[in-house]
Design a protein around this motif. Structure first.
Motif, PDB file in Angstrom:
ATOM      1  N   UNK A  37      -2.519  39.521 -23.011  1.00 12.50           N
ATOM      2  CA  UNK A  37      -3.128  39.243 -24.307  1.00 12.50           C
ATOM      3  C   UNK A  37      -2.718  40.321 -25.305  1.00 12.50           C
ATOM      4  N   UNK A  38      -2.236  39.935 -26.472  1.00 13.39           N
ATOM      5  CA  UNK A  38      -1.774  40.922 -27.453  1.00 13.39           C
ATOM      6  C   UNK A  38      -2.923  41.675 -28.113  1.00 13.39           C
ATOM      7  N   UNK A  39      -2.605  42.879 -28.561  1.00 12.62           N
ATOM      8  CA  UNK A  39      -3.534  43.664 -29.375  1.00 12.62           C
ATOM      9  C   UNK A  39      -2.884  43.775 -30.747  1.00 12.62           C
ATOM     10  N   UNK A  40      -3.543  43.214 -31.742  1.00  9.95           N
ATOM     11  CA  UNK A  40      -3.011  43.211 -33.111  1.00  9.95           C
ATOM     12  C   UNK A  40      -3.936  44.001 -34.017  1.00  9.95           C
ATOM     13  N   UNK A  41      -3.374  44.986 -34.680  1.00 13.58           N
ATOM     14  CA  UNK A  41      -4.153  45.856 -35.580  1.00 13.58           C
ATOM     15  C   UNK A  41      -5.364  46.454 -34.871  1.00 13.58           C
ATOM     16  N   UNK A  42      -5.186  46.798 -33.587  1.00 16.15           N
ATOM     17  CA  UNK A  42      -6.251  47.419 -32.810  1.00 16.15           C
ATOM     18  C   UNK A  42      -7.285  46.454 -32.268  1.00 16.15           C
ATOM     19  N   UNK A  43      -7.072  45.152 -32.449  1.00 14.63           N
ATOM     20  CA  UNK A  43      -8.046  44.147 -32.012  1.00 14.63           C
ATOM     21  C   UNK A  43      -7.420  43.267 -30.920  1.00 14.63           C
ATOM     22  N   UNK A  44      -8.032  43.224 -29.727  1.00 14.65           N
ATOM     23  CA  UNK A  44      -7.513  42.344 -28.675  1.00 14.65           C
ATOM     24  C   UNK A  44      -7.683  40.875 -29.066  1.00 14.65           C
ATOM     25  N   UNK A  45      -6.621  40.109 -28.911  1.00 15.31           N
ATOM     26  CA  UNK A  45      -6.660  38.670 -29.191  1.00 15.31           C
ATOM     27  C   UNK A  45      -6.826  37.968 -27.841  1.00 15.31           C
ATOM     28  N   UNK A  46      -8.065  37.623 -27.532  1.00 17.05           N
ATOM     29  CA  UNK A  46      -8.404  37.108 -26.202  1.00 17.05           C
ATOM     30  C   UNK A  46      -8.396  35.576 -26.164  1.00 17.05           C
ATOM     31  N   UNK A  47      -7.329  34.995 -26.649  1.00 20.18           N
ATOM     32  CA  UNK A  47      -7.166  33.544 -26.661  1.00 20.18           C
ATOM     33  C   UNK A  47      -6.017  33.165 -25.730  1.00 20.18           C
ATOM     34  N   UNK A  48      -6.278  32.208 -24.850  1.00 20.10           N
ATOM     35  CA  UNK A  48      -5.256  31.805 -23.884  1.00 20.10           C
ATOM     36  C   UNK A  48      -3.974  31.338 -24.567  1.00 20.10           C
ATOM     37  N   UNK A  49      -4.111  30.615 -25.676  1.00 17.17           N
ATOM     38  CA  UNK A  49      -2.918  30.099 -26.352  1.00 17.17           C
ATOM     39  C   UNK A  49      -2.139  31.190 -27.094  1.00 17.17           C
ATOM     40  N   UNK A  50      -2.698  32.383 -27.240  1.00 13.98           N
ATOM     41  CA  UNK A  50      -1.989  33.511 -27.856  1.00 13.98           C
ATOM     42  C   UNK A  50      -1.374  34.437 -26.805  1.00 13.98           C
ATOM     43  N   UNK A  51      -1.762  34.264 -25.550  1.00 11.41           N
ATOM     44  CA  UNK A  51      -1.276  35.124 -24.463  1.00 11.41           C
ATOM     45  C   UNK A  51       0.123  34.689 -24.032  1.00 11.41           C
ATOM     46  N   UNK A  52       0.840  35.639 -23.469  1.00 11.72           N
ATOM     47  CA  UNK A  52       2.152  35.307 -22.913  1.00 11.72           C
ATOM     48  C   UNK A  52       2.069  35.342 -21.392  1.00 11.72           C
ATOM     49  N   UNK A  53       2.910  34.542 -20.764  1.00 10.68           N
ATOM     50  CA  UNK A  53       2.984  34.509 -19.309  1.00 10.68           C
ATOM     51  C   UNK A  53       3.703  35.763 -18.820  1.00 10.68           C
ATOM     52  N   UNK A  54       3.179  36.379 -17.782  1.00 11.82           N
ATOM     53  CA  UNK A  54       3.853  37.516 -17.170  1.00 11.82           C
ATOM     54  C   UNK A  54       5.055  37.014 -16.378  1.00 11.82           C
ATOM     55  N   UNK A  55       6.102  37.814 -16.351  1.00  9.25           N
ATOM     56  CA  UNK A  55       7.262  37.470 -15.524  1.00  9.25           C
ATOM     57  C   UNK A  55       6.892  37.731 -14.066  1.00  9.25           C
ATOM     58  N   UNK A  56       7.679  37.197 -13.152  1.00  9.25           N
ATOM     59  CA  UNK A  56       7.448  37.414 -11.720  1.00  9.25           C
ATOM     60  C   UNK A  56       7.471  38.902 -11.399  1.00  9.25           C
ATOM     61  N   UNK A  57       8.376  39.627 -12.035  1.00 10.36           N
ATOM     62  CA  UNK A  57       8.477  41.070 -11.817  1.00 10.36           C
ATOM     63  C   UNK A  57       7.216  41.795 -12.284  1.00 10.36           C
ATOM     64  N   UNK A  58       6.682  41.395 -13.430  1.00 12.70           N
ATOM     65  CA  UNK A  58       5.471  42.015 -13.965  1.00 12.70           C
ATOM     66  C   UNK A  58       4.265  41.741 -13.064  1.00 12.70           C
ATOM     67  N   UNK A  59       4.209  40.552 -12.485  1.00 13.12           N
ATOM     68  CA  UNK A  59       3.078  40.204 -11.605  1.00 13.12           C
ATOM     69  C   UNK A  59       3.070  41.077 -10.353  1.00 13.12           C
ATOM     70  N   UNK A  60       4.254  41.414  -9.856  1.00 20.55           N
ATOM     71  CA  UNK A  60       4.363  42.219  -8.651  1.00 20.55           C
ATOM     72  C   UNK A  60       4.167  43.713  -8.935  1.00 20.55           C
TER      73      UNK A  60
END
Length: 61
Positions: A37-60
């Motif tokens: 989930x991105x943090x924009x201007x110091x505010x976490x954006x806790x919306x599923x549609x704003x989040x990015x999928x982690x790569x397989x490498x990041x998950x591990x």
């Protein structure tokens, strides 16, 4: 920088799992759901549609 108290109460809206702060990417990462989930201007954006999928490498890592 995100406040440690805020980080301790925030959870992933999808999995309800705790989040890890990635300072370099300015994201809150949930390995359980595989989302970052991105943090924009110091505010976490806790919306599923704003989040990015982690790569397989990041998950591990």
């Amino acid at each position: 920088m995100i406040d440690s108290k805020l980080l301790s109460i925030l959870v992933c809206p999808v999995s309800k799992a705790p989040l890890d702060y990635n300072e370099q990417n300015q994201e809150l990462v949930c390995k359980a759901s595989g989302l970052a989930y991105p943090i924009r201007d110091g505010i976490p954006v806790m919306l599923e549609n704003e989040a990015r999928q982690l790569s397989a490498e990041e998950k591990l890592g």
